[in-house]
Each structure stands twice: as structure tokens, then as C-alpha cells.
Design an enzyme around this catalytic site. Structure first.
Site, PDB file in Angstrom:
ATOM      1  N   SER A 231       0.797  -1.236   0.000  1.00 32.25           N
ATOM      2  CA  SER A 231       0.000   0.000   0.000  1.00 32.25           C
ATOM      3  C   SER A 231       0.826   1.282   0.000  1.00 32.25           C
ATOM      4  O   SER A 231       0.284   2.363   0.210  1.00 32.25           O
ATOM      5  CB  SER A 231      -0.961   0.024   1.205  1.00 32.25           C
ATOM      6  OG  SER A 231      -1.818  -1.095   1.178  1.00 32.25           O
TER       7      SER A 231
ATOM      8  N   GLY B 261       2.650   2.223  -2.732  1.00 34.82           N
ATOM      9  CA  GLY B 261       2.534   2.780  -4.080  1.00 34.82           C
ATOM     10  C   GLY B 261       3.393   2.113  -5.132  1.00 34.82           C
ATOM     11  O   GLY B 261       3.659   2.689  -6.183  1.00 34.82           O
ATOM     12  N   LYS B 262       3.821   0.857  -4.874  1.00 34.46           N
ATOM     13  CA  LYS B 262       4.707   0.166  -5.828  1.00 34.46           C
ATOM     14  C   LYS B 262       4.049  -0.005  -7.195  1.00 34.46           C
ATOM     15  O   LYS B 262       4.649   0.304  -8.227  1.00 34.46           O
ATOM     16  CB  LYS B 262       5.106  -1.224  -5.293  1.00 34.46           C
ATOM     17  CG  LYS B 262       5.917  -1.217  -4.031  1.00 34.46           C
ATOM     18  CD  LYS B 262       6.454  -2.606  -3.715  1.00 34.46           C
ATOM     19  CE  LYS B 262       5.368  -3.661  -3.538  1.00 34.46           C
ATOM     20  NZ  LYS B 262       4.470  -3.389  -2.405  1.00 34.46           N
ATOM     21  N   THR B 263       2.821  -0.522  -7.207  1.00 34.04           N
ATOM     22  CA  THR B 263       2.173  -0.801  -8.496  1.00 34.04           C
ATOM     23  C   THR B 263       1.885   0.478  -9.260  1.00 34.04           C
ATOM     24  O   THR B 263       2.067   0.540 -10.482  1.00 34.04           O
ATOM     25  CB  THR B 263       0.871  -1.601  -8.282  1.00 34.04           C
ATOM     26  OG1 THR B 263       1.173  -2.829  -7.608  1.00 34.04           O
ATOM     27  CG2 THR B 263       0.213  -1.923  -9.609  1.00 34.04           C
TER      28      THR B 263
ATOM     29  N   GLU C 105      -0.241 -10.285  -9.422  1.00 39.32           N
ATOM     30  CA  GLU C 105      -1.102 -10.019  -8.273  1.00 39.32           C
ATOM     31  C   GLU C 105      -2.461  -9.461  -8.662  1.00 39.32           C
ATOM     32  O   GLU C 105      -3.461  -9.716  -7.997  1.00 39.32           O
ATOM     33  CB  GLU C 105      -0.404  -9.033  -7.325  1.00 39.32           C
ATOM     34  CG  GLU C 105      -1.183  -8.760  -6.045  1.00 39.32           C
ATOM     35  CD  GLU C 105      -0.462  -7.827  -5.106  1.00 39.32           C
ATOM     36  OE1 GLU C 105      -0.531  -8.052  -3.893  1.00 39.32           O
ATOM     37  OE2 GLU C 105       0.171  -6.863  -5.584  1.00 39.32           O
TER      38      GLU C 105
ATOM     39  N   ARG D 108      -6.191   1.950 -13.156  1.00 40.04           N
ATOM     40  CA  ARG D 108      -5.141   2.789 -12.569  1.00 40.04           C
ATOM     41  C   ARG D 108      -4.434   3.638 -13.628  1.00 40.04           C
ATOM     42  O   ARG D 108      -4.126   4.810 -13.399  1.00 40.04           O
ATOM     43  CB  ARG D 108      -4.135   1.915 -11.832  1.00 40.04           C
ATOM     44  CG  ARG D 108      -4.706   1.270 -10.571  1.00 40.04           C
ATOM     45  CD  ARG D 108      -3.661   0.406  -9.900  1.00 40.04           C
ATOM     46  NE  ARG D 108      -4.116  -0.088  -8.614  1.00 40.04           N
ATOM     47  CZ  ARG D 108      -3.362  -0.146  -7.513  1.00 40.04           C
ATOM     48  NH1 ARG D 108      -2.121   0.263  -7.542  1.00 40.04           N
ATOM     49  NH2 ARG D 108      -3.844  -0.612  -6.384  1.00 40.04           N
TER      50      ARG D 108
ATOM     51  N   ARG E 207      12.063  -9.376   1.611  1.00 37.49           N
ATOM     52  CA  ARG E 207      11.504 -10.664   2.001  1.00 37.49           C
ATOM     53  C   ARG E 207      12.111 -11.791   1.171  1.00 37.49           C
ATOM     54  O   ARG E 207      12.253 -11.668  -0.037  1.00 37.49           O
ATOM     55  CB  ARG E 207       9.978 -10.664   1.795  1.00 37.49           C
ATOM     56  CG  ARG E 207       9.185 -10.195   3.002  1.00 37.49           C
ATOM     57  CD  ARG E 207       7.710 -10.261   2.750  1.00 37.49           C
ATOM     58  NE  ARG E 207       7.273 -11.608   2.386  1.00 37.49           N
ATOM     59  CZ  ARG E 207       6.075 -11.880   1.882  1.00 37.49           C
ATOM     60  NH1 ARG E 207       5.222 -10.921   1.658  1.00 37.49           N
ATOM     61  NH2 ARG E 207       5.736 -13.117   1.607  1.00 37.49           N
TER      62      ARG E 207
ATOM     63  N   GLY F 129      17.116 -14.261  -0.596  1.00 37.80           N
ATOM     64  CA  GLY F 129      17.913 -15.113  -1.473  1.00 37.80           C
ATOM     65  C   GLY F 129      19.110 -14.346  -2.005  1.00 37.80           C
ATOM     66  O   GLY F 129      19.885 -13.766  -1.257  1.00 37.80           O
TER      67      GLY F 129
ATOM     68  N   LYS G 165      21.254   0.675  -3.639  1.00 40.43           N
ATOM     69  CA  LYS G 165      22.300  -0.011  -4.411  1.00 40.43           C
ATOM     70  C   LYS G 165      22.247   0.480  -5.845  1.00 40.43           C
ATOM     71  O   LYS G 165      21.169   0.587  -6.440  1.00 40.43           O
ATOM     72  CB  LYS G 165      22.124  -1.534  -4.383  1.00 40.43           C
ATOM     73  CG  LYS G 165      23.195  -2.249  -5.216  1.00 40.43           C
ATOM     74  CD  LYS G 165      23.024  -3.754  -5.267  1.00 40.43           C
ATOM     75  CE  LYS G 165      24.117  -4.374  -6.146  1.00 40.43           C
ATOM     76  NZ  LYS G 165      23.987  -5.842  -6.264  1.00 40.43           N
TER      77      LYS G 165
END
Length: 432
Positions: free
Chosen positions: A198, A200-202, A225, A234, A366, A369, A403
Site C-alpha cells: 500500500s 505505491g509500488k504498483t 497479483e 489505474r 523478504r 535469497g 544499491k
């Protein structure tokens, strides 16, 4: 065609016995020989090379010790040296050994895929295509050298292009200051944009997809998703400056219909492709991108989001970190093999919420890896008013570039017009 060539293997080994320096030119590995005896002999040759000991029948015999009798003794080593038609054909015979190995590897991998329990024909097709690409890459000449004169000429062309176009190469973002920090999203790079839900990534992804489409790029969006209709809602809201809730409900006011019609016409002209199939594997994504790249050379790929991609049937839920690592390295390979930027959204873990300063860090990724290792750029989105209702930075998004493999790090700020799902420049950047 036979899956091995006895004479070619013998000739390679015999050539090295006759001309030991060839071991330094050899591109083969021990496992690429079919015959177990030949694997042992070549392994002994590599061992002598690493010890900087010359290779001949005597040193080989001494190195192999008890294994010598297993391969036929000194007489077989002498037979190998006498079986060489011409040392000048060493590279040709080595190529034959390599090709036969690739054939065996391909057949074995196909059998493993069939035995893995894959019951989705699309996943099976993607796995086989991935195998095909891998074998094709390995079968190419291993001499990847390019003379500096070629590279210098290419560099000169690139400098001229920058001079006349007045901008850095790569796909631009909707953030002027963000571009200044990152140098834009360059070809062959994996770029991670991460945040908590929530934030604002998308919306950020879609803003950039439309921007890149307007710049003439072909845009591929994998939305794991959200269904495509929600993406259209959007994009239309942002493009037309119409409240997103009204677009979603279809309750536009009279003065908004004209803006809607014009915006729809503009968006439909853009070269944007959306794949909203849920549960895609990374092999399926790579397969789809390869097909699109053949039709559309100037490409940028967006993925929403990385942790929803599957590594394939060979991974179980118990080794998710390993699976995500495989996925991130595969996306990096996809960027390189298709000569395009790949931008993948990523979720942050809840550990962010447990700190006083909620600004994200690398450790918050998350199931990280190898994400941090594989990514060329990692940008975190942070909204202070998301956590602090009294924040002075209302509707301000911080773009924290933590990075940047080929450039600077720092923070750019943008205004987030939440009603429209739109990001606009704020002209404040802190570059390190």
C-alpha cells in the site's frame, strides 16, 4: 547420432600427451567425457596442470597411481598418443566431445523434466524452451574476446548518441531526480523496486510503464497479483487525472468523460503488453519475453511482483529462499540475454515495522535469497505519512536508491497524488 565419439575423446587426450601446452587451451571439463576411463585421465591432466607439472606418459602414470591399471595401464596412454591423426585438429575434436556431452545433457534433462511430475503443458513448454536456450548458449564458441578496437568504436558511437540526444542511455523513469541518481534503467540490468504493501509500488510501476511507452519502447508487464482490468483503471486514472475510485466504479462526472476519451485514445496507441496470468513460473516469463523480443527489439520488462513468481516444480515450499534466489538470478539472465532492462517489484518483510526509523534497508527484502547480489539497482519506496499521521511530508514518496552497481546512491523525493495514482516531480534530491 551417437551420444559419444570414442575417437574424438581419444584424439583430445592423445593430443595433450603429444603437446602438453594444449591443456591450457582446453575448454573441456572432466565430466564432459563420456568414458569413465577418459574422465580419469583428463582429471589427472588437469591436476598436473594445476601443480605446474609437465604432462607426459611418465608424469601421468605417477599422478594416476592405482587408477592407472583401471584405465588400461601405460600401454593405453601410449596408444592414445599414437592414435592422434593431427594435433592441428585438436579444437575440432574437442568441439565434437563438447557437442556429444550437450546431447547427453539435453536428453537427461528432458527425462528429468518429464519425471518431475509437471502436469501443466505451458510450464512443460517453458522448461523445454529454457533448456533449448541453455544448450544453445553452451554450444556457441567459448571465445568471448572482443578486440579493443571494436569496443572503442562502439563507445565512440555511444558518446555521439549521448551528445546529440543529450541524455544517458536507458529507460527513463517518471522521476527526474531519480534518473539523475540511477542514470536510468539501463539495458541488461535487473532493477528492484521494493516497499511495504500500500505504499505505491504498483502505481509507480504503471506510471513508468506509460512513460516508457510514450518514449517509444515496447513495454511488457507481468501482473501476478492484479488482473489487467484493475491495471487499466489505474493507468486511466493517472493519465486522465481522474479520481481512481470513480474510474473503478464507472461514475465519471460530465466534464471527465472528455478527458477519459482522450486518455483512452492516447493509451491505446502505446506499445504495452500485459500478461496477468497468476502463478507464472520464471521459465514461463523468460519464454514470453524471448518471443516478444523477437518482434519488438526495444523492450523493457516490468514484473509485479518478484515473490509471486514460481521457480518451477523442482522447488518445494520448504526451500523458498533458495527458490527466490534462483528466480532473481534467472531474471538477471533474462535481462542480459534479451538486452533489455527488467524492473521487478518486491515486498519488504514486517521487520520494518519493528524499528523506530521505518525507512527500509537491504535486510528487509523478504525471502531475499540472492536478490541483493543479482540486482543492479535497488530502490526502496518510503512514505513517512504511511506511519506518522502528523508527518510534515504529506503525500511525499522518498525514492531511496540503496544499491547502484554502476552509479551513485541517494534519495529522490516525488509527490504522490494518491487520488490519481500518479507520481510527479518534487525537485528535491540527496545524492551520495
Amino acid at each position: 547420432m551417437s551420444y559419444y565419439n570414442l575417437e574424438a575423446e581419444q584424439s583430445v587426450l592423445g593430443s595433450i600427451i603429444i603437446q602438453p601446452d594444449l591443456i591450457y587451451e582446453s575448454l573441456l571439463t572432466e565430466e564432459e567425457f563420456f568414458h569413465n576411463d577418459h574422465q580419469k585421465i583428463f582429471g589427472a591432466m588437469v591436476s598436473l596442470r594445476d601443480k605446474e607439472i609437465g604432462i607426459d606418459v611418465v608424469t601421468l602414470s605417477n599422478e594416476m597411481k592405482d587408477e592407472l591399471n583401471d584405465v588400461g595401464g601405460v600401454s593405453y596412454l601410449l596408444q592414445l598418443s599414437q592414435s592422434v591423426p593431427s594435433v592441428s585438429d585438436f579444437a575440432t575434436h574437442e568441439r565434437i566431445v563438447k557437442d556429444r556431452y550437450l546431447m547427453r545433457t539435453g536428453m537427461r534433462t528432458i527425462q528429468e523434466i518429464l519425471n518431475s511430475g509437471v502436469n501443466d503443458p505451458k510450464e512443460l513448454a517453458a522448461e523445454l524452451m529454457d533448456l533449448s536456450e541453455s544448450l544453445s548458449d553452451q554450444s556457441r564458441s567459448a571465445d568471448g574476446f572482443k578486440h579493443i578496437s571494436e569496443g572503442i568504436m562502439e563507445h565512440s558511437d555511444e558518446i555521439d548518441r549521448k551528445k546529440y540526444e543529450g541524455q544517458a542511455t536507458g529507460a527513463g523513469t517518471v522521476g527526474k531526480d531519480l534518473d539523475e541518481i540511477t542514470g536510468k534503467w539501463k539495458k541488461q540490468t535487473l532493477n528492484i523496486v521494493a516497499a511495504r504493501p500500500s505504499v505505491g509500488k504498483t502505481a509507480f510501476l504503471l506510471n513508468n510503464a506509460v512513460r516508457n511507452g510514450k518514449d517509444g519502447l515496447t513495454v511488457a508487464i507481468f501482473s501476478l497479483e492484479m488482473p489487467d482490468m484493475q491495471l487499466y483503471d489505474r493507468m486511466i486514472a493517472a493519465e486522465c487525472n481522474i479520481d481512481g475510485h470513480r474510474v473503478e466504479k464507472g461514475e465519471l462526472e460530465d466534464h471527465e468523460w472528455e478527458k477519459y476519451t482522450l486518455g483512452l485514445s492516447e493509451l491505446s496507441q502505446l506499445d504495452i503488453y500485459i500478461d496477468d496470468r497468476p502463478g507464472l513460473s520464471v521459465q514461463e516469463i523468460r519464454s514470453a519475453v524471448r518471443k516478444l523480443k523477437k518482434k519488438c527489439p526495444e523492450l523493457i520488462v516490468f514484473i509485479d511482483y518478484l515473490q509471486l513468481i514460481k521457480g518451477g516444480s523442482k522447488y518445494s515450499s520448504k526451500n523458498r529462499n533458495e527458490e527466490v534466489g534462483f528466480i532473481s538470478s534467472s531474471l538477471k539472465q533474462m535481462a542480459r540475454e534479451n538486452d533489455c532492462p527488467v524492473v521487478a517489484l518486491a515486498q519488504l518483510s514486517r521487520t520494518v515495522e519493528q524499528r523506530q526509523d521505518k525507512r527500509p534497508m537491504m535486510s528487509d527484502l523478504r525471502e531475499s535469497g540472492n536478490i541483493e547480489q543479482d540486482a543492479d539497482t535497488i530502490t526502496f519506496l518510503y512514505r513517512d505519512d504511511y506511519y506518522n499521521a502528523e508527518s510534515e511530508k504529506k503525500n511525499i514518496i522518498e525514492m531511496i536508491v540503496s544499491k547502484n552497481r554502476n552509479g551513485r546512491t541517494g534519495t529522490a523525493e516525488m509527490v504522490n497524488m494518491k487520488n490519481y495514482g500518479k507520481f510527479v516531480n518534487y525537485d528535491r534530491a540527496h545524492i551520495m
